[in-house]
Design an enzyme around this catalytic site. Structure first.
Site, PDB file in Angstrom:
ATOM      1  N   LYS A 104       0.681  -1.220  -0.079  1.00 16.55           N
ATOM      2  CA  LYS A 104      -0.284   0.321  -0.003  1.00 16.55           C
ATOM      3  C   LYS A 104       0.717   1.698   0.266  1.00 16.55           C
ATOM      4  O   LYS A 104       0.576   1.933  -1.272  1.00 16.55           O
ATOM      5  CB  LYS A 104      -0.775  -0.016   1.208  1.00 16.55           C
ATOM      6  CG  LYS A 104      -1.481   0.891   1.356  1.00 16.55           C
ATOM      7  CD  LYS A 104      -3.066   1.425   2.703  1.00 16.55           C
ATOM      8  CE  LYS A 104      -3.253   2.112   2.864  1.00 16.55           C
ATOM      9  NZ  LYS A 104      -4.638   2.619   3.492  1.00 16.55           N
ATOM     10  N   GLU A 146      -4.383  -6.669  14.915  1.00 18.19           N
ATOM     11  CA  GLU A 146      -4.065  -5.553  14.235  1.00 18.19           C
ATOM     12  C   GLU A 146      -5.138  -4.046  14.466  1.00 18.19           C
ATOM     13  O   GLU A 146      -5.353  -3.522  14.752  1.00 18.19           O
ATOM     14  CB  GLU A 146      -3.031  -5.581  13.383  1.00 18.19           C
ATOM     15  CG  GLU A 146      -2.763  -4.196  12.200  1.00 18.19           C
ATOM     16  CD  GLU A 146      -2.072  -4.182  11.473  1.00 18.19           C
ATOM     17  OE1 GLU A 146      -0.807  -4.564  11.801  1.00 18.19           O
ATOM     18  OE2 GLU A 146      -2.482  -4.227  10.469  1.00 18.19           O
ATOM     19  N   HIS A 162      -4.784 -32.372  17.849  1.00 20.85           N
ATOM     20  CA  HIS A 162      -3.667 -33.859  19.034  1.00 20.85           C
ATOM     21  C   HIS A 162      -2.614 -32.876  19.164  1.00 20.85           C
ATOM     22  O   HIS A 162      -1.564 -32.779  18.883  1.00 20.85           O
ATOM     23  CB  HIS A 162      -3.943 -34.749  17.798  1.00 20.85           C
ATOM     24  CG  HIS A 162      -4.379 -35.839  17.370  1.00 20.85           C
ATOM     25  ND1 HIS A 162      -5.286 -37.342  17.265  1.00 20.85           N
ATOM     26  CD2 HIS A 162      -5.449 -35.551  16.397  1.00 20.85           C
ATOM     27  CE1 HIS A 162      -6.218 -37.707  17.153  1.00 20.85           C
ATOM     28  NE2 HIS A 162      -6.465 -36.679  16.434  1.00 20.85           N
ATOM     29  N   ARG A 182      -4.642  -4.287   6.349  1.00 24.90           N
ATOM     30  CA  ARG A 182      -5.714  -5.605   6.517  1.00 24.90           C
ATOM     31  C   ARG A 182      -7.165  -5.928   5.857  1.00 24.90           C
ATOM     32  O   ARG A 182      -7.626  -7.425   5.845  1.00 24.90           O
ATOM     33  CB  ARG A 182      -5.169  -5.543   7.624  1.00 24.90           C
ATOM     34  CG  ARG A 182      -5.411  -4.469   8.719  1.00 24.90           C
ATOM     35  CD  ARG A 182      -5.612  -4.505  10.023  1.00 24.90           C
ATOM     36  NE  ARG A 182      -6.143  -3.795  11.035  1.00 24.90           N
ATOM     37  CZ  ARG A 182      -5.733  -2.578  11.096  1.00 24.90           C
ATOM     38  NH1 ARG A 182      -4.409  -1.971  10.335  1.00 24.90           N
ATOM     39  NH2 ARG A 182      -6.047  -1.394  11.741  1.00 24.90           N
TER      40      ARG A 182
END
Ligand SMILES: O=P(O)(O)OC[C@H]1O[C@](O)(CO)[C@@H](O)[C@@H]1O
Length: 564
Positions: free
Chosen positions: A207, A367, A398, A280
């Site tokens: 960006k 964030e 697990h 984001r």
């Protein structure tokens, strides 16, 4: 009235409700029937949350009084709700349909969005068809996306989510899509390993076009291009020839058109976006749609945009939390965090293709909402958001589920699909592999909620000395999201749901979910270390004159200089 005062009724209600075990709540058919919601083929099951219909009524009250509906309206209408950066928050415009109108600063941004999408469509078609080629005329079959944070995580999530979808497999043919995020040279080495330079296109996703890691990786890739071509006898004799090479093999998605041009990428290879797109939330811009369209075709990715748009419309029209999936997700998340004081959340997709969903949600949520002051800059007297973590099921079972069942109380979010992207039906097996997977998806919420009592253990004749070890307290909240199958449309729905959940939780906490000042300090401090390294290129003893490191950091740096 302070936020905490607004929550007083809910707090009283929770204190009362906490006396009833989830096992008992779940035995109430009428309650259960009111806690399952459906929209556009997505089922949201809240029956295993520690809530009742009354909780939802009280949450509705908090939503109204906290200005959630106004917040949503402001976001959709392009108001500058990112107040610390003076920006609108309009990722919803990136998936608005042609002809829609969203105006910010007097401009209908949907027109700009579709103009760029049109360019992406043309460009990706030309790469896919082999019309646009590499420097030596070879088809560009490999794409390496260079970018970090929001310019990486979400794209990898979507790529992983779709790459085994049969239609995606057919569309990708022998194309490769790779990611280079970390400035660790190991990542560069892995991202370029085995690639033929003549068939490789790099997309620099940034960006700002100033992020240190991305820019160094971009320069490393440019150098790789030059060196790899040299090995093939194609030598760049001057800057013009380097520029030509770069232009054949590099393009960019950025809002900083000045620096993309300085880097040597010509305007027609730069796909712009706008300051009202948060990093984001940028997968819907050229950052995500460009590489994914090259890999799978633009029309395929258009379905991803449409899936998100369906959730946007659903939220924009909401007049009540009842039946509105993003509002419900947000309010239940808020309830667990701020009313039940639980400080983590496990996100558990029962789908291997969602292996990169949680890493993306971690950035999206933490964030955005990992904040300490309200919109007015006052220190909060409550915590916002939670530690998000998770792994696809059944692998997680697990690993860390032991803690979920008998250790700390962690609200869980189960995400499942009715159909597998790659079904396996084995002769002689009682169920399909997907049914085996989903047996676990359906049983875990009950195990968490109902647990296992000492009486049950006694009835099973478990020896007394083991009864406490085998006891499951239960009463642990979870929710389930069930989709029909994982495809571009549902991947878009899923991501939009989580994006909106984060924004709505931010409205509830009265914070700015759209800035990220907390990432700056580390970046600034790294500068001093960088300069220190620069001054120690050929030295094996550290000299700290003129630096302001503390003695602890000096000791560690000395070791590094000694052994590097
Ligand atoms: O796209 P850019 O400008 O390179 O930024 C990358 C990432 O870095 C951050 O600013 C955090 O450091 C994120 O918010 C952003 O997604």
């Amino acid at each position: 009235m302070s936020r905490k005062e607004l929550w007083a009724n809910l707090q009283k209600h929770e204190a009362e409700l906490s006396k009833t075990h989830l096992r008992t709540l779940l035995a109430d058919k009428q309650r259960n029937a009111h806690l399952v919601f459906e929209h556009d083929n997505i089922v949201l099951d809240l029956t295993h949350e520690k809530i009742t219909g009354q909780t939802l009524d009280l949450l509705e009250e908090v939503a109204v009084k906290s200005g959630v509906y106004e917040g949503v309206k402001k976001m959709f209408s392009g108001e500058k709700i990112n107040t610390t950066e003076g920006r609108a928050v309009l990722h919803v415009a990136l998936r608005a349909q042609k002809g829609e109108k969203i105006v910010t600063e007097g401009k209908n941004v949907v027109e700009d969005v579709h103009e760029t999408l049109h360019r992406i469509e043309n460009f990706s078609n030309q790469i896919r068809s082999g019309h646009l080629k590499g420097k030596t005329g070879r088809t560009l079959k490999n794409v390496v996306v260079i970018g970090i944070g929001g310019s990486y995580l979400s794209i990898e999530f979507v790529y992983e989510a779709l790459r085994s979808h049969p239609e995606a497999v057919a569309r990708a043919q022998d194309r490769k899509l790779r990611f280079l995020a970390n400035v660790d040279p190991i990542d560069f080495s892995r991202a370029t390993e085995g690639l033929c330079v003549e068939e490789t296109l790099f997309i620099i996703n940034s960006k700002t076009f100033t992020t240190a890691e991305t820019m160094l990786n971009a320069r490393t890739c440019r150098n790789w291009l030059i060196e790899q071509y040299k090995l093939k006898g194609v030598v760049c004799k001057n800057e013009e020839e380097v520029k030509d090479l770069v232009n054949h093999h590099m393009c960019a998605a950025s809002t900083n058109l000045t620096d993309t041009s300085k880097f040597g990428i010509s305007a027609e290879k730069v796909f712009g976006f706008w300051d009202w797109v948060g990093g984001r939330y940028s997968v819907w811009s050229a950052v995500g749609i460009l590489p994914l369209s090259i890999q799978f075709g633009y029309d395929y990715m258009d379905r991803f945009l449409k899936g998100a748009h369906s959730i946007d419309t659903h939220l924009a029209k909401a007049t009540s939390i009842k039946g509105n999936l993003p509002l419900l997700l947000a309010l239940v998340g808020f309830y667990n965090t701020s009313i039940k004081n639980l400080n983590s959340r496990a996100i558990l997709p029962y789908c291997q293709a969602l292996c990169k969903f949680v890493p993306h949600v971690q950035q999206l949520d933490m964030e955005s909402n990992g904040k300490r002051v309200n919109l007015a800059g006052q220190t909060l007297d409550y915590e916002c958001t939670v530690v998000n973590f998770g792994e696809p099921g059944t692998n997680g079972q697990h690993s860390f589920y032991q803690l979920l069942h008998q250790g700390r109380v962690v609200p869980c979010e189960f995400i499942g699909f009715c159909r597998s992207q790659r079904p396996v039906v084995l002769a002689g097996e009682p169920v399909t592999s997907h049914e085996e997977l989903m047996s676990n998806f359906f049983s875990q919420p009950d195990a968490l909620a109902c647990g296992k009592t000492i009486e049950e253990l006694k009835a099973e004749k478990v020896p007394e000395n083991l009864q406490n070890h085998k006891f499951f307290p239960g009463d642990r909240p979870s929710l389930s999201l069930l989709f029909t199958e994982l495809n571009p449309y549902t991947a878009g729905q899923l991501l939009a749901l989580y994006e909106h959940r984060t924004a709505i939780e931010g409205f509830l906490w009265d914070i700015n979910s759209f800035d990220q000042w907390g990432v700056e300090l580390g970046k600034v401090l790294a500068k001093q270390v960088r300069t220190f390294f620069q001054n120690h290129q050929d030295k094996s003893t550290a000299d700290f004159s003129g630096t302001t490191f503390n003695s602890a950091t000096e000791t560690l740096l000395s070791k590094f200089i000694q052994h590097k």
